[in-house]
Design a protein around this motif. Sequence first.
Motif, PDB file in Angstrom:
ATOM      1  N   THR A 112     -23.783 101.796  -4.443  1.00 32.93           N
ATOM      2  CA  THR A 112     -25.171 101.483  -4.639  1.00 32.93           C
ATOM      3  C   THR A 112     -25.930 102.508  -4.061  1.00 32.93           C
ATOM      4  O   THR A 112     -26.863 103.079  -4.600  1.00 32.93           O
ATOM      5  CB  THR A 112     -25.528 100.054  -4.332  1.00 32.93           C
ATOM      6  OG1 THR A 112     -24.569  99.265  -4.941  1.00 32.93           O
ATOM      7  CG2 THR A 112     -26.861  99.779  -4.731  1.00 32.93           C
ATOM      8  N   TRP A 115     -25.520 105.859  -5.518  1.00 27.57           N
ATOM      9  CA  TRP A 115     -26.192 106.139  -6.667  1.00 27.57           C
ATOM     10  C   TRP A 115     -27.643 106.138  -6.375  1.00 27.57           C
ATOM     11  O   TRP A 115     -28.354 106.954  -7.279  1.00 27.57           O
ATOM     12  CB  TRP A 115     -25.773 104.980  -7.615  1.00 27.57           C
ATOM     13  CG  TRP A 115     -26.358 104.894  -8.939  1.00 27.57           C
ATOM     14  CD1 TRP A 115     -26.954 104.254  -9.571  1.00 27.57           C
ATOM     15  CD2 TRP A 115     -25.682 106.005  -9.936  1.00 27.57           C
ATOM     16  NE1 TRP A 115     -27.277 104.432 -10.923  1.00 27.57           N
ATOM     17  CE2 TRP A 115     -26.397 105.640 -11.219  1.00 27.57           C
ATOM     18  CE3 TRP A 115     -24.948 107.063  -9.976  1.00 27.57           C
ATOM     19  CZ2 TRP A 115     -26.267 106.269 -12.545  1.00 27.57           C
ATOM     20  CZ3 TRP A 115     -24.637 107.563 -11.270  1.00 27.57           C
ATOM     21  CH2 TRP A 115     -25.314 107.238 -12.254  1.00 27.57           C
ATOM     22  N   VAL A 116     -28.172 105.527  -5.712  1.00 25.79           N
ATOM     23  CA  VAL A 116     -29.940 105.276  -5.482  1.00 25.79           C
ATOM     24  C   VAL A 116     -30.167 106.549  -4.818  1.00 25.79           C
ATOM     25  O   VAL A 116     -31.203 107.118  -5.378  1.00 25.79           O
ATOM     26  CB  VAL A 116     -30.091 104.351  -4.425  1.00 25.79           C
ATOM     27  CG1 VAL A 116     -31.468 104.502  -3.810  1.00 25.79           C
ATOM     28  CG2 VAL A 116     -29.900 102.686  -5.377  1.00 25.79           C
ATOM     29  N   ARG A 119     -29.509 109.228  -8.096  1.00 28.08           N
ATOM     30  CA  ARG A 119     -30.340 109.150  -9.337  1.00 28.08           C
ATOM     31  C   ARG A 119     -31.496 108.384  -9.463  1.00 28.08           C
ATOM     32  O   ARG A 119     -32.387 108.391 -10.218  1.00 28.08           O
ATOM     33  CB  ARG A 119     -29.169 108.641 -10.555  1.00 28.08           C
ATOM     34  CG  ARG A 119     -28.099 109.418 -10.694  1.00 28.08           C
ATOM     35  CD  ARG A 119     -28.624 110.479 -11.583  1.00 28.08           C
ATOM     36  NE  ARG A 119     -27.740 111.635 -11.699  1.00 28.08           N
ATOM     37  CZ  ARG A 119     -26.938 111.933 -12.691  1.00 28.08           C
ATOM     38  NH1 ARG A 119     -26.895 110.913 -13.598  1.00 28.08           N
ATOM     39  NH2 ARG A 119     -26.148 113.023 -12.748  1.00 28.08           N
ATOM     40  N   VAL A 120     -31.733 107.108  -8.819  1.00 27.17           N
ATOM     41  CA  VAL A 120     -32.704 106.186  -8.671  1.00 27.17           C
ATOM     42  C   VAL A 120     -33.592 106.171  -7.477  1.00 27.17           C
ATOM     43  O   VAL A 120     -33.684 105.284  -6.779  1.00 27.17           O
ATOM     44  CB  VAL A 120     -32.414 104.909  -9.213  1.00 27.17           C
ATOM     45  CG1 VAL A 120     -32.685 104.777 -10.581  1.00 27.17           C
ATOM     46  CG2 VAL A 120     -30.834 104.527  -8.825  1.00 27.17           C
ATOM     47  N   LEU A 123     -36.079 103.595  -6.201  1.00 26.91           N
ATOM     48  CA  LEU A 123     -35.683 102.308  -5.821  1.00 26.91           C
ATOM     49  C   LEU A 123     -35.166 102.268  -4.521  1.00 26.91           C
ATOM     50  O   LEU A 123     -34.823 101.214  -3.921  1.00 26.91           O
ATOM     51  CB  LEU A 123     -34.327 101.884  -6.810  1.00 26.91           C
ATOM     52  CG  LEU A 123     -34.517 101.229  -7.983  1.00 26.91           C
ATOM     53  CD1 LEU A 123     -33.435 100.599  -8.701  1.00 26.91           C
ATOM     54  CD2 LEU A 123     -35.420  99.650  -7.544  1.00 26.91           C
TER      55      LEU A 123
END
Lengths: 293, 302
Positions: A112, A115-116, A119-120, A123
Amino acid sequence: MTTSVAAPPPRDAARPQQLRRTMRRKQTTIRWIVIAVIMAFFLIPLLSMLYFSLRFPLSGKWTGQAWSNVIHMGSLAASDPADYGQLWTGLKNSAVLVVLTVVIMVVLLVPTMTWVRLRVKWLSRTVEFICLLPLTIPAIVLVVGLGPVYRIVSNVLSTNTIWLCFVYVVLVLPFAYRALDAGLAAIDLTTLSEAARSLGAHWFRVMWQIVLPNIRSAVVSACFISVALVLGEFTIAQLLARDNLQTGIFLVSQSDGQLAVTMSLAALILAFVLLMVLSLFSGDGRRTKGAST
Amino acid sequence: MTTTIDTPAPVSAPRPARRGHGWRSARSAIGTIPFFGYVAVFLIIPTAIVVIGAFRAPGGAFSWVNIKALGTSTVIGAFVSSVVLSAVTAAIGAVFGGLLAYVLVTGRPGSISRRIVTAVCSVLAQFGGVMLAFAFIATLGQAGMISNLLRDWLGVETTGAYLYTVPGLILVYTYFQIPLMVIVFLPAVDGIRAQWREATETLGGSTWVYWRRVAGPLLAPAFLGSLLLLFANAFSAYATAAALITQSNPIVPLQISGAITNEVNVGHADLAKSLALGMVVIVAIVMWLYALLQKRTAKWLG
């Protein structure tokens, strides 16, 4: 004001070398006194535990019986289910809980957070806020709201103590987040993952073979804090009526104080040894990282 | 000025691209669903149950009953005891822990004593709970080592009964507060440069001036921040107190566990929720202030 500032220099200039040396010697003495006094405060309760575990409280006779009983707990559990049985069950449950908590923590957080970061990004503040939230929600508060949640867990899975691992992951979240965040910030995640992806690696492989090995020391310190926290957890286990190491020690203390103290000291030594082993690992990781950059 | 003129022209071009980007980043957010699902079930829902439950009558309708129940003298007394206990142990822990951290840093860098003390502290800061209670029973309890030594050497009889009261908890809590202070305060003390002291001395400042004008103001935010963290730590602690004090519920965490396990009085389960809400509010304020101070510290620590 001006006098106090102007006054020292002439005095200093008179015998600067000697003065400084006496001052330094005095400081070293004070330093050692402070360290010795505080360390004595830390040591005395530990020594007392050792004393208590070796001396029979009523007769004052010295014996290693309590230690031998702790070591042979597995075989004693069958013959004395009340005391040793409780402890042995608790110890086994806590061992399983440590493993489950660490595994879920790593599996949930590392992908997580990676990934954050990749890509995100938008968030990231939310994830950070949620991860640090348990700091403001003490275990004793969380357990009040956990009743209904664990009623469902009990129906879906079972009432087994090992399912406490789910809430233990929440308890270690802030500490694990900080450790992993520092680790991820220290590596060039974008370049590493893009390189791996362009060479045809699947995301799973990126996590397992690229990200994890590079943040090894951060993962180790996240694991250490999880191990220490799970081995010492009492609040939630007691109030949800589950049996872990700490509730076992607590129950035993009501019938056999010496056994409870001996077991506590044994658990503490175990935690200390674990820390030493893990700090060896993380020290190793830091050195190789330093060498490569 | 220029932006307002510039934007209208290319607006048609980037908009689809931005929408595409937004869609892609929304799709990327799917990867975080397991995480958010997990914390929703095991963190957000339990917290919501506490917060909502605090404002609900047994029937389910909104009411102030549980909040009003906090006004009884027992509950207020428990909150006062908890706050005093946490404040006193935080202050003691901060002073001694801060002193130890300073002494460690000004010693030779990378010295063996520093590494040993840091390792010991990181274990002892975690050493709360039931085990700590037994450590102090083994020290100061009726058959404890210190009690026995006092009796054999000085002829002083101690029962150690004070250990099972709130003032006794102060001593016990100090045992994990000092190590915690060392760990959280050490990075700030590490940020102090020896050159600053030399600069003060070169400019004619005494040790007092150095502390008053240079090191003090620089360390103050970090010190206060650590103090708040220690307060929250003691305020949330339950296990040690639960193992030592079994006859009454003088502090809030014990009140909560009493309310949960009380099966005689049905309404008590809801009292647990309003008590828990009260704890969260206090800890949240403390942690918010801590975050503010932390931000200030981070500015000059780099």
